[in-house]
Design an enzyme around this catalytic site. Structure first.
Site, PDB file in Angstrom:
ATOM      1  N   HIS A 229       8.390  -0.264  -5.572  1.00 49.96           N
ATOM      2  CA  HIS A 229       7.091   0.357  -5.845  1.00 49.96           C
ATOM      3  C   HIS A 229       6.653   0.148  -7.304  1.00 49.96           C
ATOM      4  CE1 HIS A 229       4.189   3.710  -4.397  1.00 49.96           C
ATOM      5  NE2 HIS A 229       3.607   2.957  -5.313  1.00 49.96           N
TER       6      HIS A 229
ATOM      7  N   ALA B 158       0.833  -1.211   0.000  1.00 47.26           N
ATOM      8  CA  ALA B 158       0.000   0.000   0.000  1.00 47.26           C
ATOM      9  C   ALA B 158       0.867   1.261   0.000  1.00 47.26           C
ATOM     10  CB  ALA B 158      -0.949  -0.041   1.184  1.00 47.26           C
ATOM     11  N   ARG B 159       1.254   1.721   1.179  1.00 45.74           N
ATOM     12  CA  ARG B 159       2.139   2.879   1.292  1.00 45.74           C
ATOM     13  C   ARG B 159       3.079   2.648   2.467  1.00 45.74           C
ATOM     14  NH1 ARG B 159       0.906   4.070  -3.206  1.00 45.74           N
ATOM     15  NH2 ARG B 159      -0.232   5.922  -3.909  1.00 45.74           N
TER      16      ARG B 159
ATOM     17  N   GLU C 203      11.017   6.894  -0.341  1.00 46.09           N
ATOM     18  CA  GLU C 203      11.313   6.217  -1.616  1.00 46.09           C
ATOM     19  C   GLU C 203      12.102   7.173  -2.494  1.00 46.09           C
ATOM     20  OE1 GLU C 203       7.655   4.699  -3.263  1.00 46.09           O
ATOM     21  OE2 GLU C 203       7.272   3.443  -1.527  1.00 46.09           O
TER      22      GLU C 203
END
Ligand SMILES: NC(=O)c1ccc[n+]([C@@H]2O[C@H](COP(=O)([O-])OP(=O)(O)OC[C@H]3O[C@@H](n4cnc5c(N)ncnc54)[C@H](OP(=O)(O)O)[C@@H]3O)[C@@H](O)[C@H]2O)c1
Length: 313
Positions: A274, A225-226, A255
């Site tokens: 990602h 997700a995050r 990131e």
């Protein structure tokens, strides 16, 4: 009538452009016109906009983003200006649930060890002495949105016991979706914890040290997700202490993940950069969502899925 001016940062193929233009009276200005189009644009179709973009976009009424998460947007400014936001949640269901499964299977079957052996051209069964299965284990899916729903179906097909926690408790057929108040109890039972929830003010740091201390010893965590939903220092500590037996991460709190970060060095951690939502035809699917929303916008109908800038997703 004067056409609705739509600015986009996306390099569209001619048939994608046409699909948008044929919806109604619109003037679509591509990336070659960005950012000069901002002061004229009523609608934007973009992965991201900055606060500075917004300041220039004085006529903006609606922003269609090409991601599911709205967490990177300047939400306070959008809210204050009354600008509506729609996302493309739904187009990642297959790719991201397959990616979560990939991380789970790769951890359970120790794929990274095999890849390291292949690099050395070495045949060695030793690292695979304690392989497990997903079948028969309990999975806790946190976040029952488009991706969470797709993942639950797949996990059930793998004969896992599946539990679901999300913001809004509800029933979906045989699936019982519990609220966040059930999270700690469910964490204590789960062999696998998979995060498929939005990053919002409420979920930032949701998996902190206290919560990670409640997981069943030896559980594994998968986050597609995050990154900021998990306190990354607490995650490293839980992995080092053996409380968590492994983690599969498509997202990290910063990131790109810093080359010096300890997560890179832990053998039971798999990191992908990602890319979990990537797929062929991504832009085609995003254009299809935008096209339908544009039709509704021009007709004065409600959007299919609008980001609630108070809830944050
Ligand atoms: N790794 C990648 O490349 C990639 C790609 C796409 C998306 N994502 C991330 O994955 C997330 C899910 O994608 P999606 O398409 O499934 O989006 P979605 O349909 O919007 O689902 C978002 C989910 O988050 C849940 N949620 C929000 N606040 C919560 C809270 N406080 N507690 C528990 N659950 C909460 C929602 O709960 P309710 O259903 O109960 O309202 C909903 O189920 C996105 O928000 C995005 O951040 C990552």
């Amino acid at each position: 009538v004067s056409p609705v001016v739509v600015g986009t940062t996306v390099r569209l193929r001619p048939e994608q452009r046409q699909a948008i233009e044929e919806v109604g009276p619109v003037r679509l200005v591509g990336p070659e016109g960005w950012p000069d189009i901002l002061p004229e644009a009523e609608v934007l179709f973009a992965f991201d906009v900055t606060e500075a973009d917004l300041e220039r976009a004085v006529r903006l009424k609606w922003l269609q983003i090409l991601s599911a998460g709205a967490d990177r947007l300047p939400q306070a400014a959008l809210r204050a200006r009354g600008i509506r936001v729609t996302n493309v949640a739904g187009i990642h269901t297959e790719a991201l649930s397959e990616h979560a499964l990939l991380l789970m299977l790769a951890l359970a079957r120790r794929l990274p060890a095999a890849v390291r052996l292949m690099d050395a051209r070495r045949w060695d069964q030793e690292p695979f002495r304690r392989l497990g299965t997903l079948a028969g284990k309990t999975a806790l899916v946190v976040g029952y949105g488009a991706v969470g729903q797709g993942l639950v179906r797949r996990l059930e097909a793998l004969d896992m016991t599946v539990r679901v926690v999300s913001r809004r408790p509800r029933r979906d057929g045989d699936i019982v979706v519990e609220g966040l108040d059930a999270l700690d109890a469910r964490l204590a039972e789960a062999d696998w914890i998979i995060l498929t929830l939005a990053l919002t003010p409420e979920t930032r740091g949701l998996f902190d040290a206290a919560r990670l201390a409640r997981v069943k010893p030896g559980a594994r965590l998968v986050n597609v997700a995050r990154g900021a939903i998990v306190d990354q220092d607490a995650l490293v500590a839980a992995l080092r202490a053996g409380r968590l037996a492994g983690a599969g991460l498509d997202v990290t709190s910063a990131e790109p993940l810093d080359p010096g970060h300890p997560l890179w060095t832990l053998s039971e951690v798999i990191i992908t950069p990602h890319v979990g939502g990537r797929q062929e035809h991504y832009i085609d699917r995003a254009v299809a969502v935008f096209r339908e929303n544009l039709r509704r916008y021009l007709a004065g109908e409600p959007f299919a899925r609008e980001v609630d800038l108070i809830r944050g997703y």
